[in-house]
Design an enzyme around this catalytic site. Sequence first.
Site, PDB file in Angstrom:
ATOM      1  N   ARG A  43      35.535  35.896  49.661  1.00 47.24           N
ATOM      2  CA  ARG A  43      35.034  36.207  48.336  1.00 47.24           C
ATOM      3  C   ARG A  43      35.840  35.456  47.289  1.00 47.24           C
ATOM      4  O   ARG A  43      36.896  34.898  47.570  1.00 47.24           O
ATOM      5  CB  ARG A  43      35.108  37.714  48.062  1.00 47.24           C
ATOM      6  CG  ARG A  43      36.529  38.269  48.079  1.00 47.24           C
ATOM      7  CD  ARG A  43      36.535  39.798  48.017  1.00 47.24           C
ATOM      8  NE  ARG A  43      35.907  40.274  46.818  1.00 47.24           N
ATOM      9  CZ  ARG A  43      36.524  40.388  45.646  1.00 47.24           C
ATOM     10  NH1 ARG A  43      37.786  40.048  45.519  1.00 47.24           N
ATOM     11  NH2 ARG A  43      35.887  40.855  44.590  1.00 47.24           N
ATOM     12  N   LEU A  44      35.277  35.428  46.085  1.00 43.49           N
ATOM     13  CA  LEU A  44      35.947  34.850  44.928  1.00 43.49           C
ATOM     14  C   LEU A  44      35.675  35.788  43.767  1.00 43.49           C
ATOM     15  O   LEU A  44      34.530  36.183  43.539  1.00 43.49           O
ATOM     16  CB  LEU A  44      35.403  33.444  44.640  1.00 43.49           C
ATOM     17  CG  LEU A  44      36.080  32.634  43.535  1.00 43.49           C
ATOM     18  CD1 LEU A  44      37.556  32.388  43.865  1.00 43.49           C
ATOM     19  CD2 LEU A  44      35.361  31.302  43.341  1.00 43.49           C
ATOM     20  N   ASP A  45      36.714  36.168  43.034  1.00 46.35           N
ATOM     21  CA  ASP A  45      36.579  37.173  41.991  1.00 46.35           C
ATOM     22  C   ASP A  45      35.499  36.817  40.971  1.00 46.35           C
ATOM     23  O   ASP A  45      35.230  35.644  40.702  1.00 46.35           O
ATOM     24  CB  ASP A  45      37.906  37.371  41.253  1.00 46.35           C
ATOM     25  CG  ASP A  45      38.955  38.045  42.120  1.00 46.35           C
ATOM     26  OD1 ASP A  45      38.559  38.757  43.067  1.00 46.35           O
ATOM     27  OD2 ASP A  45      40.146  37.849  41.855  1.00 46.35           O
ATOM     28  N   TYR A  46      34.930  37.847  40.386  1.00 47.50           N
ATOM     29  CA  TYR A  46      33.885  37.716  39.372  1.00 47.50           C
ATOM     30  C   TYR A  46      34.310  36.784  38.239  1.00 47.50           C
ATOM     31  O   TYR A  46      33.524  35.953  37.770  1.00 47.50           O
ATOM     32  CB  TYR A  46      33.567  39.123  38.836  1.00 47.50           C
ATOM     33  CG  TYR A  46      32.545  39.195  37.729  1.00 47.50           C
ATOM     34  CD1 TYR A  46      31.200  38.951  37.972  1.00 47.50           C
ATOM     35  CD2 TYR A  46      32.937  39.571  36.436  1.00 47.50           C
ATOM     36  CE1 TYR A  46      30.257  39.057  36.952  1.00 47.50           C
ATOM     37  CE2 TYR A  46      32.003  39.678  35.417  1.00 47.50           C
ATOM     38  CZ  TYR A  46      30.668  39.423  35.675  1.00 47.50           C
ATOM     39  OH  TYR A  46      29.749  39.522  34.660  1.00 47.50           O
ATOM     40  N   SER A  48      36.615  34.427  38.371  1.00 44.44           N
ATOM     41  CA  SER A  48      37.149  33.158  38.853  1.00 44.44           C
ATOM     42  C   SER A  48      35.994  32.205  39.136  1.00 44.44           C
ATOM     43  O   SER A  48      34.847  32.624  39.313  1.00 44.44           O
ATOM     44  CB  SER A  48      37.985  33.364  40.120  1.00 44.44           C
ATOM     45  OG  SER A  48      39.102  34.179  39.851  1.00 44.44           O
TER      46      SER A  48
END
Length: 214
Positions: A43-46, A48
């Site tokens: 995942r990749l933060d909202y 980022s």
Amino acid sequence: MAELIIFNKPFQVLSQFTDERADRRRATLAEWIDQPGFYPAGRLDYDSEGLLLLTNEGALQHRIASPRNKMPKTYWVQVEGEIPDSAIEQLSQGVALKDGVTSPAKAQRIPEPDVWPRTPPVRHRESVPTSWLELTITEGRNRQVRRMTAAVGYPTLRLIRCRIGDWTIAGLQPGDYRRETVHLPRPATGRGKPGTGGKTGRRNQSRKRRTKKA
């Protein structure tokens, strides 16, 4: 063979295809990717930006996302203030966070990278300079890069993931993606019967020989 989607995730987009929160609507991957059977590998933060990998093969998803595999992930990080060598050294050696000391990272100061403007832009203050660094980590703790830079006194303002393993966002603008085929190694097979190891097979053969002699 497995198929991989290499996606440049825009700012403020969820790393999933639906939003479970009903109180407000947030952008999801479904607005950019219409490829049935593909799921994010990690995942990749909202808040980022940058590289997000998706695949239709569980073995490849595990290979990329599992913390045990320690696949390196590289970020371009804009921080508040002119980060000194002492802070770079701290990041390189490991930083004490609430959930333990991080593994040593590769950290270096870099010029501002040639990237797309963010929408909305990072808040600019004339009295407070900013600087950029490149940070490579092999762990996957929640919001780890942001917590690391804050722990050494330089809060993250903008975070762009540019590389995972050998995959990069080179040539991709926010919202763009490309597909590629990945050849996975064949699993090792034993010499015994299906469902058994080679040693078990040899033990069974020894028993048969002893039975005949008796």
